[in-house]
Write a protein that holds these residues in place. Sequence first.
Motif, PDB file in Angstrom:
ATOM      1  N   ALA A  58      32.151  48.197  24.739  1.00  0.00           N
ATOM      2  CA  ALA A  58      32.446  46.862  25.256  1.00  0.00           C
ATOM      3  C   ALA A  58      33.841  46.384  24.916  1.00  0.00           C
ATOM      4  N   ASP A  59      34.477  46.980  23.911  1.00  0.00           N
ATOM      5  CA  ASP A  59      35.776  46.490  23.434  1.00  0.00           C
ATOM      6  C   ASP A  59      36.787  47.633  23.416  1.00  0.00           C
TER       7      ASP A  59
ATOM      8  N   HIS B  54      28.271  47.790  25.491  1.00  0.00           N
ATOM      9  CA  HIS B  54      27.810  46.832  26.491  1.00  0.00           C
ATOM     10  C   HIS B  54      26.309  46.580  26.324  1.00  0.00           C
TER      11      HIS B  54
END
Length: 337
Positions: free
Chosen positions: A101-102, A115
């Motif tokens: 997600a990052d 995610h």
Amino acid sequence: MRILILGGTAFLSAATARQALERGHQVTCLARGTTARPPEGAMWVRGDRDGGPEAYEPISDQDWDAVIDVAMQPGQVRHALEALSGRTAHWTFVSTISVYADDSVPAQDESARLHEPLAGDRFTEMTDYGPAKVACENAVRAAVGERAHVCRAGLIAGPGDRSDRVGYWPARFARGIGTDDRVLVPAVDDDTQLVDVDDLASWLLDAAERGVAGTFNATGEPTPLPQVLGLAVRVAGHRGRTIAVDPQFLADHGVGYWAGPDSLPLWVPGGEPGFGSRSIASAREHGLRLRPLEETLARVLDYERSLGLDRDRWAGLGPATEQQVLAAWREASDLSS
């Protein structure tokens, strides 16, 4: 070993099937076979995984030393697990580094935040690709636990890749090897990571043979994009110039990034230095071996030549668009000087 490959007709799954046969394993491929057949020597079980659990009925009463699955859709993965996990000693699921997600922090390992998993059985928008793979991973771990090898692959390059994300560059440099040729490149120095399809296939089989379990990032070493392009220049024998153009100027003139028509592949906009610099230390410790990047790019170019350097592409700039952007860049540079 008795190995079942859910797929086996295209790119990574086909390369894995070929190598498994070369190692002397008994290989079965479950696939529709609408565009290609499994490698010679593999047993082919025709099945459409979109059709639900019935696709696995011809093989659900058999025992497998290893299953290797490359699916993207959570429903397909769940149905395969329901039918086969109880009779399989080792289960490999090929996931993706897009589960993270990052991408703002470089060199993150497998513990980085993911995610949220996709809630349904199927995704239709590529923005849900990462969440769908997270859902697939969760299903695999829940079903087979310590027998699971989750391989988070990066961008895969080599013979059989029809995405054009890697192939565009060596093909473009080979298309114009004269000294007057000018090639448009993005003025970025972020890292990118490529893994050769045969290196990844070898890792999947090594892990299955040794019973390696766990979750691993499996891609190439982080390499600055200018270095990658320099190697592509070398393997192509290009003698012209590369013209590095500001990313904002590219965006203002309709040039995309990463993939797709009218794009320059292998880079993403600023603010995501982790996208091309995931840690692969754990996979390396467990046996992932990588050939030199220049060798992979040479293999890519050979494949591109077999397809035709001037063909229409899924990713990259067409000659007319490239010349238009270069002309606009020259004009803007002249006005600012």
